[in-house]
Design a protein around this motif. Sequence first.
Motif, PDB file in Angstrom:
ATOM      1  N   GLN A  50     -36.647 -11.287   3.646  1.00  0.00           N
ATOM      2  CA  GLN A  50     -36.930 -10.330   5.043  1.00  0.00           C
ATOM      3  C   GLN A  50     -37.934 -11.154   5.596  1.00  0.00           C
ATOM      4  N   LEU A  51     -39.148 -11.481   5.121  1.00  0.00           N
ATOM      5  CA  LEU A  51     -40.290 -12.045   5.994  1.00  0.00           C
ATOM      6  C   LEU A  51     -39.530 -13.299   6.639  1.00  0.00           C
ATOM      7  N   LEU A  52     -38.865 -14.209   6.090  1.00  0.00           N
ATOM      8  CA  LEU A  52     -38.410 -15.459   6.700  1.00  0.00           C
ATOM      9  C   LEU A  52     -37.708 -15.407   7.884  1.00  0.00           C
ATOM     10  N   LYS A  53     -36.627 -13.980   8.061  1.00  0.00           N
ATOM     11  CA  LYS A  53     -36.004 -13.922   8.909  1.00  0.00           C
ATOM     12  C   LYS A  53     -36.886 -13.703  10.275  1.00  0.00           C
ATOM     13  N   LYS A  54     -37.862 -13.301  10.040  1.00  0.00           N
ATOM     14  CA  LYS A  54     -38.989 -13.023  11.179  1.00  0.00           C
ATOM     15  C   LYS A  54     -39.820 -14.209  11.603  1.00  0.00           C
ATOM     16  N   THR A  55     -39.828 -15.118  10.683  1.00  0.00           N
ATOM     17  CA  THR A  55     -40.644 -16.309  10.942  1.00  0.00           C
ATOM     18  C   THR A  55     -39.923 -17.634  10.699  1.00  0.00           C
ATOM     19  N   SER A  56     -38.614 -17.646  11.237  1.00  0.00           N
ATOM     20  CA  SER A  56     -37.779 -18.751  11.249  1.00  0.00           C
ATOM     21  C   SER A  56     -38.401 -20.121  11.699  1.00  0.00           C
ATOM     22  N   GLY A  57     -39.328 -20.040  12.812  1.00  0.00           N
ATOM     23  CA  GLY A  57     -39.705 -21.314  13.452  1.00  0.00           C
ATOM     24  C   GLY A  57     -40.649 -22.030  12.495  1.00  0.00           C
ATOM     25  N   LEU A  58     -41.005 -21.628  11.121  1.00  0.00           N
ATOM     26  CA  LEU A  58     -42.021 -22.294  10.331  1.00  0.00           C
ATOM     27  C   LEU A  58     -41.880 -23.717  10.384  1.00  0.00           C
ATOM     28  N   VAL A  59     -43.027 -24.508  10.443  1.00  0.00           N
ATOM     29  CA  VAL A  59     -43.103 -26.003  10.080  1.00  0.00           C
ATOM     30  C   VAL A  59     -43.464 -26.206   8.732  1.00  0.00           C
ATOM     31  N   SER A  60     -44.563 -25.229   8.238  1.00  0.00           N
ATOM     32  CA  SER A  60     -45.246 -25.288   7.184  1.00  0.00           C
ATOM     33  C   SER A  60     -45.232 -23.954   6.454  1.00  0.00           C
ATOM     34  N   LEU A  61     -44.898 -23.976   5.025  1.00  0.00           N
ATOM     35  CA  LEU A  61     -44.812 -22.668   4.276  1.00  0.00           C
ATOM     36  C   LEU A  61     -45.617 -22.806   3.076  1.00  0.00           C
ATOM     37  N   ASP A  62     -46.411 -22.304   2.504  1.00  0.00           N
ATOM     38  CA  ASP A  62     -47.208 -22.388   1.278  1.00  0.00           C
ATOM     39  C   ASP A  62     -47.187 -21.179   0.634  1.00  0.00           C
ATOM     40  N   VAL A  63     -46.339 -20.924  -0.382  1.00  0.00           N
ATOM     41  CA  VAL A  63     -46.277 -19.928  -1.156  1.00  0.00           C
ATOM     42  C   VAL A  63     -46.491 -20.131  -2.780  1.00  0.00           C
ATOM     43  N   ARG A  64     -47.593 -20.818  -2.935  1.00  0.00           N
ATOM     44  CA  ARG A  64     -47.720 -21.150  -4.381  1.00  0.00           C
ATOM     45  C   ARG A  64     -48.522 -19.973  -4.988  1.00  0.00           C
ATOM     46  N   GLY A  65     -48.273 -20.070  -6.332  1.00  0.00           N
ATOM     47  CA  GLY A  65     -48.617 -19.049  -7.252  1.00  0.00           C
ATOM     48  C   GLY A  65     -48.241 -17.713  -6.953  1.00  0.00           C
ATOM     49  N   ASN A  66     -46.888 -17.576  -6.970  1.00  0.00           N
ATOM     50  CA  ASN A  66     -46.321 -16.379  -6.669  1.00  0.00           C
ATOM     51  C   ASN A  66     -45.150 -15.959  -7.926  1.00  0.00           C
ATOM     52  N   ASN A  67     -44.326 -15.351  -7.468  1.00  0.00           N
ATOM     53  CA  ASN A  67     -43.130 -14.902  -8.765  1.00  0.00           C
ATOM     54  C   ASN A  67     -41.579 -15.350  -8.205  1.00  0.00           C
ATOM     55  N   LEU A  68     -41.850 -16.354  -7.384  1.00  0.00           N
ATOM     56  CA  LEU A  68     -40.259 -16.563  -6.640  1.00  0.00           C
ATOM     57  C   LEU A  68     -39.576 -17.563  -7.820  1.00  0.00           C
ATOM     58  N   SER A  69     -38.410 -16.873  -8.213  1.00  0.00           N
ATOM     59  CA  SER A  69     -37.468 -17.586  -8.981  1.00  0.00           C
ATOM     60  C   SER A  69     -36.398 -18.216  -8.184  1.00  0.00           C
ATOM     61  N   SER A  70     -36.146 -17.959  -6.905  1.00  0.00           N
ATOM     62  CA  SER A  70     -35.046 -17.989  -5.987  1.00  0.00           C
ATOM     63  C   SER A  70     -35.504 -18.560  -4.646  1.00  0.00           C
TER      64      SER A  70
END
Length: 168
Positions: A60-80
């Motif tokens: 849901q968040l990525l749909k509203k931030t689709s122009g990102l050049v840099s994304l840092d999501v370290r240390g979360n619970n992402l399995s997908s």
Amino acid sequence: LHTSQLMTLNTFSDLPALKTLHLDGQFNGEVEAFSFNIQQPLTELTHLTLRNSNISDLRQLLKKTSGLVSLDVRGNNLSSLDGIEVLTELERLTLSQNPIIHFDLINQLPRLTYLAASQTGMQQIPDFHMSASLKHIDFAYNALNNLNGLETLTKLEIAILDSNSISD
């Protein structure tokens, strides 16, 4: 903003020129509630950091931030990585310290030059045949036992592979 357990921010939609946003430790897994409170896409946002927030889904968040050049999501619970394919401008992606199972959607990111995926439990180098632009990878502290697949990264300049069990 940092570690304040922020749940809702309606004001980001009122900041149309916002380019960089760091929200480390903010959501305690509730990034979905935050993203629904963004009324308009953040079209100018190019750098987003959401470290250590117990996030398991970014769609849901990525749909509203689709122009990102840099994304840092370290240390979360992402399995997908579901939803990441909308980030066609993404050049830099940090996924370290997430239990990611499949990295195949990385091939949907044509401009990606930097990928950090240390401490993800990676057991083999993913098939990045469509990610010819990758120049820097960090796959340290994983369970890699060989380098098969690395040869497809013909523009690779930096490979950090510390603390794996590579035998060939």
